[in-house]
Write an enzyme that holds these catalytic residues in place. Structure first.
Site, PDB file in Angstrom:
ATOM      1  N   GLU A  26       0.650  -1.139   0.230  1.00 43.38           N
ATOM      2  CA  GLU A  26      -0.039   0.162   0.110  1.00 43.38           C
ATOM      3  C   GLU A  26       0.811   1.156  -0.134  1.00 43.38           C
ATOM      4  OE1 GLU A  26      -0.186  -2.626   2.014  1.00 43.38           O
ATOM      5  OE2 GLU A  26      -1.825  -2.619   3.241  1.00 43.38           O
ATOM      6  N   HIS A 709      23.395   4.920 -15.926  1.00 43.30           N
ATOM      7  CA  HIS A 709      22.431   5.279 -14.626  1.00 43.30           C
ATOM      8  C   HIS A 709      21.647   6.590 -14.706  1.00 43.30           C
ATOM      9  CE1 HIS A 709      25.466   2.374 -13.406  1.00 43.30           C
ATOM     10  NE2 HIS A 709      24.443   1.777 -12.672  1.00 43.30           N
ATOM     11  N   CYS A 741      26.549  -0.739 -18.069  1.00 40.78           N
ATOM     12  CA  CYS A 741      25.733  -1.857 -17.441  1.00 40.78           C
ATOM     13  C   CYS A 741      24.537  -2.042 -18.487  1.00 40.78           C
ATOM     14  CB  CYS A 741      24.933  -1.471 -16.160  1.00 40.78           C
ATOM     15  SG  CYS A 741      24.276  -2.870 -15.326  1.00 40.78           S
TER      16      CYS A 741
HETATM   17  N1  GLN Z   1      23.138  -8.604 -18.757  1.00 36.78           N
HETATM   18  C1  GLN Z   1      22.336  -7.912 -17.625  1.00 36.78           C
HETATM   19  C2  GLN Z   1      21.819  -6.581 -18.453  1.00 36.78           C
HETATM   20  O1  GLN Z   1      22.393  -6.097 -19.369  1.00 36.78           O
HETATM   21  C3  GLN Z   1      23.231  -7.464 -16.719  1.00 36.78           C
HETATM   22  C4  GLN Z   1      22.548  -6.491 -15.633  1.00 36.78           C
HETATM   23  C5  GLN Z   1      23.778  -6.263 -14.373  1.00 36.78           C
HETATM   24  O2  GLN Z   1      24.725  -6.291 -14.438  1.00 36.78           O
HETATM   25  N2  GLN Z   1      22.887  -6.049 -13.231  1.00 36.78           N
HETATM   26  O3  GLN Z   1      20.934  -6.235 -17.918  1.00 36.78           O
HETATM   27 ZN    ZN Z   2      25.534  -4.034 -14.619  1.00 35.11          ZN
END
Ligand code: GLN
Ligand code: ZN
Length: 769
Positions: A26, A709, A741
């Site tokens: 909630e 990010h 990432c």
């Molecule tokens: N292979 C994953 C992605 O590209 C790796 C994610 C991660 O490192 N948290 O989303």
């Molecule tokens: Zn990552």
């Protein structure tokens, strides 16, 4: 003083904290509506109040003698502590609105948590070795600490009005400063802990403020005491608590430690005039080691006998025997959970899809309340039926269907060092160079592409039975075609299929592996309004059939460029799950590794030339104490190698590690023995590359050159600068170019230009070398 169970001086059956996101999330839903402007602050407050009252009623109804309060949070308890002491960084001081939460400007509060268009939020990082993320306070030499006690006082009053015996909880001053970072612009040698004396004065005031309405006990959480501390820090802790104990008119002080043993500070705390100490009996001190500590026997001890952060039912008889030893040696013993129940879901009873045999060996927050009450009762000679029921269930745990798989244990036992060993690196490098013919500075991505709404809807429709397998497969294949075509257009050298079929990198595999169970509603707060539903790794792990091969081969069939197979590594498969506690994690990790090894073998046989095994959680499971690091690194690295060492020299193994603080695990990166390692680096200016190279790491490395990010699109010039920096530590022959990432949280509008800039920057640098 009197040590009878319900006298005012004893804490009695209790817990250190309780979930706060709401039984049906909630609070999450209310927060998100509030942020979207769909409800007002009164409605948000009402939702929050309902969550708090449910917690109070549930805890008291279960029979706890005293209950924690001020453990509620609209977002995060470290943020609340920053508000409590008024440690508000300058950039937020101008953010304000008309809404107020417990006496604090709501706009400013949420700006610190989430940022605004122009003001970046506080940084977020993991709370010790858990999966909870807290907001990192920023402290400078001139931060002025001022008490703002509205929230704890209000939550105390609310609980008293509800008819329970509340115990306000605050994060302690040592932990608060230990987890803070120096504010931007502070002198290089400035440490937030140097402000401890100033901060302690605010806590002294807080104690006096809490004494007024009649608070009996205050719980001061100091989990930072279970990490390695030097003599100066131990001295600072001693002075801080001597000072707080010296406050004239104050509640009794319970210093709560958890996640380990306060080895260095237990003797000094036992020597101060604080009244109580909470100890984690699961990860904390051993009775024989500490029971003789001078002064300890005179304290009120709150013993965390019930695991607060895992989901296994307590063996009540075993816990009782342990508690009896303490009771024989200490004046006043109360029973609790090892840490706050923040880390487990609310109630296992609502899980209708779990095998009943598995369900009965599980305990979520509400079941743990009953365990604490039973154990506390037993200390005073009451043995409810809970004990015989517990004995029965504990004796049946091995009978949970699928828990014991002799074929799995036999296979794992037969593994030798050879099974974790590939051919020498130079042999692999030569074989891969011949097979793969890549350009210098190969460009690639980490795996996922943006998870658009359409992709998420398609997955949800299939999961709910609204679309069939054929329609779903066609939809995912269409997505893969688009993603492959996009990568070819952009000119990337090594492609991925984009992971559209994955809801989550652990859950996706857990759902396909024997030995893992999923819950329907086992939500746990990850940060703010974000919740995760960790799978439960309850039994011997086995892969019944290939998990990713079809998607990978489909993608490879669309292009002449290599497509990386994409798997989640064994350590991460443990870190983001609730893991069985009936065997060492090293054993469990090897079982997961063997399941992955089978997948790796199948991918290779299907013609996939590169296989990436992600280990973003390798760093986060690192033990809190340095003495435990080596043993951890041995099993974690060993499991990764078991998963990845079966392949031929010409198959290229990649790994991805998701953070830039490598200091303590640099050797492990080398130990993983991957052919290519991608790491987060864009935000740290490639600093870690120098240290990796100094250690003689001779594998290929892909430092992230694009910070995913943030929605910001980096331009070509700044990526060129980063590549140039990387080339000062890593020779061009071993350098890869990739983002930080995966791209799944980003949108195509940012990803496409960013990747184009990355490829152009790479081409420009190639032309110069
Ligand atoms: N292979 C994953 C992605 O590209 C790796 C994610 C991660 O490192 N948290 O989303
Ligand atoms: Zn990552």
């Amino acid at each position: 003083m009197n040590a009878s169970p319900h006298s005012e001086t004893t804490i009695g059956a209790t817990v250190l904290g309780y979930p706060r996101i709401g039984r049906t999330r909630e609070l999450k839903k209310a927060l998100e509506k509030y942020w979207a402007g769909n409800i007002d602050v009164a409605a948000l407050n009402e939702a929050a109040r309902a969550v708090r009252l449910d917690a109070l009623d549930t805890m008291a109804g279960a029979g706890l003698d005293t209950v924690p309060v001020n453990t509620f949070s609209w977002y995060d308890h470290m943020l609340d502590t920053a508000v409590l002491v008024d440690a508000i960084p300058a950039r937020f001081r101008d953010v304000s609105g008309t809404d107020v939460l417990a006496g604090f400007d709501a706009a400013r509060y949420f700006a610190m948590a989430r940022g605004t268009g122009t003001v970046p939020p506080l940084e977020m990082t993991k709370w010790f070795d858990t999966n909870y993320h807290y907001l990192v306070p920023e402290i400078g030499p001139d931060t002025r600490f001022t008490l703002r006690a509205t929230k704890p006082v209000a939550e105390y009053a609310e609980a008293v009005a509800r008819g329970v015996s509340p115990r306000p909880v605050v994060v302690g001053p040592f932990t608060f400063l230990s987890l803070a970072k120096a504010e931007a612009g502070a002198p290089d040698d400035f440490s937030p802990l140097s402000r401890l004396n100033d901060l302690v004065e605010v806590y002294a005031e807080l104690l006096a403020v809490l004494a007024d309405p009649g608070v009996a006990w205050v719980q001061i959480d100091e989990p930072a005491l279970v990490r390695d501390l030097n003599d100066a820090q131990v001295g600072a802790v001693a002075r801080a608590y001597e000072r707080l104990a010296a406050v004239k008119h104050r509640p009794k002080i319970l210093v709560a430690t958890y996640f380990g043993s306060p080895v260095e500070t237990l003797p000094v705390l036992a020597g101060t005039a604080i009244e109580g100490l909470a100890l984690d009996l699961l990860r904390g001190p051993d009775f024989d080691e500490v029971a003789g500590t001078p002064g300890l026997a005179e304290k009120s001890l709150v013993l965390g006998a019930v695991d607060g952060r895992n989901v296994w039912r307590n063996d009540l008889t075993a816990s009782r025997l342990e508690l009896d030893r303490w009771r024989g040696a200490v004046r006043d013993v109360s029973v609790s959970t090892s840490c706050s129940l923040l880390h487990v879901p609310y109630d296992v009873e609502i899980e209708t899809d779990l095998d009943p045999a598995l369900k009965e060996v599980l305990a979520f927050a509400d079941q743990k309340l009953a365990e604490v009450v039973a154990l506390h009762g037993a200390l005073h000679g009451r043995f409810p039926d809970a004990f015989s029921a517990s004995d029965d269930v504990v004796s049946r745990r091995d009978l949970v269907p699928g828990l014991l798989r002799p074929d799995v244990t036999a296979r794992a036992a037969a593994m030798t060092a050879d099974d974790r060993q590939r051919e020498p690196r130079h042999v692999r490098q030569t074989a891969q160079r011949e097979r793969l013919t890549l350009p210098l500075l190969p460009t690639t991505t980490i795996g996922s592409f943006p998870q658009t709404r359409a992709v998420r809807v398609a997955r949800a429709d299939f999961a709910a039975g609204r679309s069939d397998l054929t329609a779903y497969t066609e939809r995912m294949q269409a997505e893969i075609r688009d993603v492959v075509a996009l990568q070819e257009r952009i000119g990337l050298d090594v492609l991925v299929h984009g992971e559209p079929e994955r809801n989550d990198m652990v859950q996706y595999f857990a759902e396909q592996l024997d030995g893992y169970a999923s819950t329907r509603a086992g939500w746990v707060q990850s940060y703010g309004s974000r919740c995760v539903r960790p799978p439960i790794l309850y039994g011997d792990v086995h892969r019944p059939e290939p998990m990713t091969v079809e998607w990978a081969t489909y993608a490879q069939g669309l292009t002449a460029k290599p497509v990386k197979g994409m798997l989640t590594g064994p350590v991460t498969m443990l870190a983001w799950a609730f893991v069985r506690d009936d065997q060492p994690r090293a054993v469990t990790a090897d079982q997961v590794a063997l399941a992955l090894r089978d997948e790796v073998i199948d991918l290779e046989a299907a013609g996939i030339s590169m296989i990436q095994v992600d280990e973003p959680a390798l760093r986060e499971l690192l033990p809190l104490r340095a003495v435990d690091h080596q043993a951890y690194l041995d099993w974690s690295v060993g499991a990764f190698r078991l998963a990845t060492s079966s392949v031929a020299a010409h198959t290229q193994v990649h790994t991805h590690l998701c953070y830039s603080e490598f200091g303590e695990i640099i050797e492990a990166i080398d130990g993983l023995n991957a052919d290519v390692t991608s790491v987060e680096a864009a935000r740290s200016d490639m600093e870690l590359l120098a240290s990796i190279s100094e250690r003689g790491f001779d594998g290929d490395i892909g430092p992230g050159v694009y910070d995913i990010h943030s929605p910001r699109v980096p331009d070509q010039a700044e990526i060129e600068v980063l590549i140039g920096l990387a080339l000062t530590s890593v020779p061009a022959e071993r350098l890869w170019i990739n983002p930080d990432c995966g791209l799944k949280t980003r949108g195509y509008a940012e990803v496409e230009p960013a990747l184009i800039h990355m490829v152009e920057a790479t081409r420009a640098v190639r032309a110069r070398i």
